[in-house]
Design an enzyme around this catalytic site. Structure first.
Site, PDB file in Angstrom:
ATOM      1  N   GLU A  25      66.955  17.646  32.959  1.00  0.00           N
ATOM      2  CA  GLU A  25      67.931  18.687  32.652  1.00  0.00           C
ATOM      3  C   GLU A  25      68.882  18.266  31.530  1.00  0.00           C
ATOM      4  O   GLU A  25      69.988  18.802  31.387  1.00  0.00           O
ATOM      5  CB  GLU A  25      68.712  19.043  33.912  1.00  0.00           C
ATOM      6  CG  GLU A  25      67.829  19.588  35.029  1.00  0.00           C
ATOM      7  CD  GLU A  25      68.592  19.805  36.319  1.00  0.00           C
ATOM      8  OE1 GLU A  25      69.424  20.719  36.360  1.00  0.00           O
ATOM      9  OE2 GLU A  25      68.347  19.058  37.286  1.00  0.00           O
ATOM     10  N   SER A  53      67.731  23.185  38.459  1.00  0.00           N
ATOM     11  CA  SER A  53      67.416  24.095  37.350  1.00  0.00           C
ATOM     12  C   SER A  53      65.969  24.576  37.370  1.00  0.00           C
ATOM     13  O   SER A  53      65.401  24.905  36.330  1.00  0.00           O
ATOM     14  CB  SER A  53      67.723  23.428  35.998  1.00  0.00           C
ATOM     15  OG  SER A  53      69.100  23.183  35.863  1.00  0.00           O
ATOM     16  N   SER A  80      76.343  30.515  32.587  1.00  0.00           N
ATOM     17  CA  SER A  80      76.239  29.926  33.922  1.00  0.00           C
ATOM     18  C   SER A  80      77.099  30.659  34.937  1.00  0.00           C
ATOM     19  O   SER A  80      78.207  31.120  34.640  1.00  0.00           O
ATOM     20  CB  SER A  80      76.646  28.448  33.885  1.00  0.00           C
ATOM     21  OG  SER A  80      75.707  27.690  33.160  1.00  0.00           O
TER      22      SER A  80
END
Length: 366
Positions: free
Chosen positions: A16, A191, A326
């Protein structure tokens, strides 16, 4: 009183890595410069720590596929001290300004699994986010499920296999236990890295092989039919929950590509269209999950909401994304806590916990 020196640690030896670069950029842009001086510590994909300059630390910053950390010659080392760890330039031996607090924003391996938190505890530095134990158990989907189940909190049914058990994984047996379709996931990733939805043996075998590329443990889960509801939690001893949001995937499921690459991969509905009663239920359950997993500071709790209103915990993210889209900062924004104030509160919570820890005795005879 002078400004607070905040070290933002980002990048990392993690799948990530690129997400972390995007998160760091947004924190840097939002942080209140009248209160804080910022030190950027970038960690490259080999695990090397370096000091970066704000105006040039990213390459291809507007391309989530090509974004990368700019290499510098300023490699750093950290020396534990009597009171707080000290950072210095590895080549010149120059001591860098004392760090007051660390904002670690490395997602996934070595940033979200307790490793970073253990290092910062050893250095006696205050840091934003969940402490060592809460980070480790929340990142490990296997142990998180065990703890949540023991507390009477609903989770999806699943099977876990370690690497040495790979040859024993039988598609027909798994199908008989969990049905179809199935989700195959690395246990310690976030993720949606290495996650696949499968319906055939061929897809299953390929997904198992891919998941083992990212972790030594693989989780095979039943598919839950329901709405994807997320809730942000903030606080230490008395955490509070944001208004919930909803993920509306435009693809088969909310994959890594949908989250960070494909702008049309998902619609983020915030706040979620829920009744007052449903909203309160999500918030209360999110706080309950947060406390059960020994979380402090921040976390995002992700649920499936079934048609009858039942909530199933999907996962808990203790270093949630801080990119421009986000959910964590977005949910607090709609709840009345804008991005700069959210950063303020997270730093306050870091100092609050650190001061509490300093009151503990470290020796029997003093």
């Amino acid at each position: 009183m002078g400004k607070i020196n905040v070290a933002i640690v980002f990048g990392g030896k993690s799948a990530e890595h690129e997400v972390s670069l995007q998160s760091a950029k947004n924190i840097i842009d939002a942080i209140d410069r009248e209160k804080y001086d910022v030190v950027l510590i970038g960690v490259d994909k080999d695990g090397c720590w370096q000091v970066n300059e704000e105006d040039s630390f990213l390459l291809n910053e507007h391309d989530p596929k090509a974004i990368s950390l700019k290499k510098t010659s300023s490699k750093i080392a950290i020396l534990p001290g009597e009171k707080q760890g000290q950072v210095f330039d590895y080549e010149t031996k120059e001591v860098l300004p004392q760090i007051d607090v660390v904002f670690p924003i490395i997602h996934g391996t070595l940033g979200e699994d307790g490793s970073m938190q253990g290092l910062l505890r050893t250095l006696n530095l205050p840091f934003v986010g969940v402490d060592l134990l809460g980070s480790a158990v929340s990142m490990d989907k296997d142990f998180a499920k065990r703890i949540l189940r023991d507390a009477g909190i609903a989770v999806a049914n699943g099977l876990v296999y370690k690497k040495f058990e790979q040859s024993n994984i039988d598609f027909n047996f798994v199908q008989s236990k969990l049905g179809l379709p199935l989700f195959v996931k690395p246990v310690n990733q976030g993720s949606s890295v290495g996650v696949n939805k499968v319906e055939t043996k061929a897809e299953f075998d390929q997904a198992i092989a891919e998941a083992y590329m990212y972790d030594d443990k693989v989780l095979i889960e039943e598919a839950i039919v329901g709405r994807e509801i997320e809730c942000a939690v903030l606080g230490n001893d008395e955490p509070i929950a944001s208004l919930p949001g909803e993920i509306l995937p435009q693809t088969d499921f909310y994959s890594y590509e949908s989250k960070y690459i494909d702008d049309s991969g998902a619609v983020l509905s915030a706040p979620a269209e829920l009744t007052d009663e449903q909203t309160e239920k999500v918030q209360n359950e999110a706080i309950r999950v947060f406390k059960t997993l020994d979380c402090e500071g921040m976390a995002r709790v992700d649920f499936f909401m079934k048609s009858d209103g039942t909530l199933i915990v999907n996962e808990v993210n203790t270093v949630p994304g801080f990119t421009k889209i986000s959910m964590y900062p977005r949910l607090w924004g709609i709840t009345g806590l804008p991005y700069p104030k959210l950063i303020d509160r997270l730093i306050e919570l870091a100092f609050e916990r650190h001061e509490r820890k300093q009151q503990l005795k470290s020796a029997v005879f003093e």
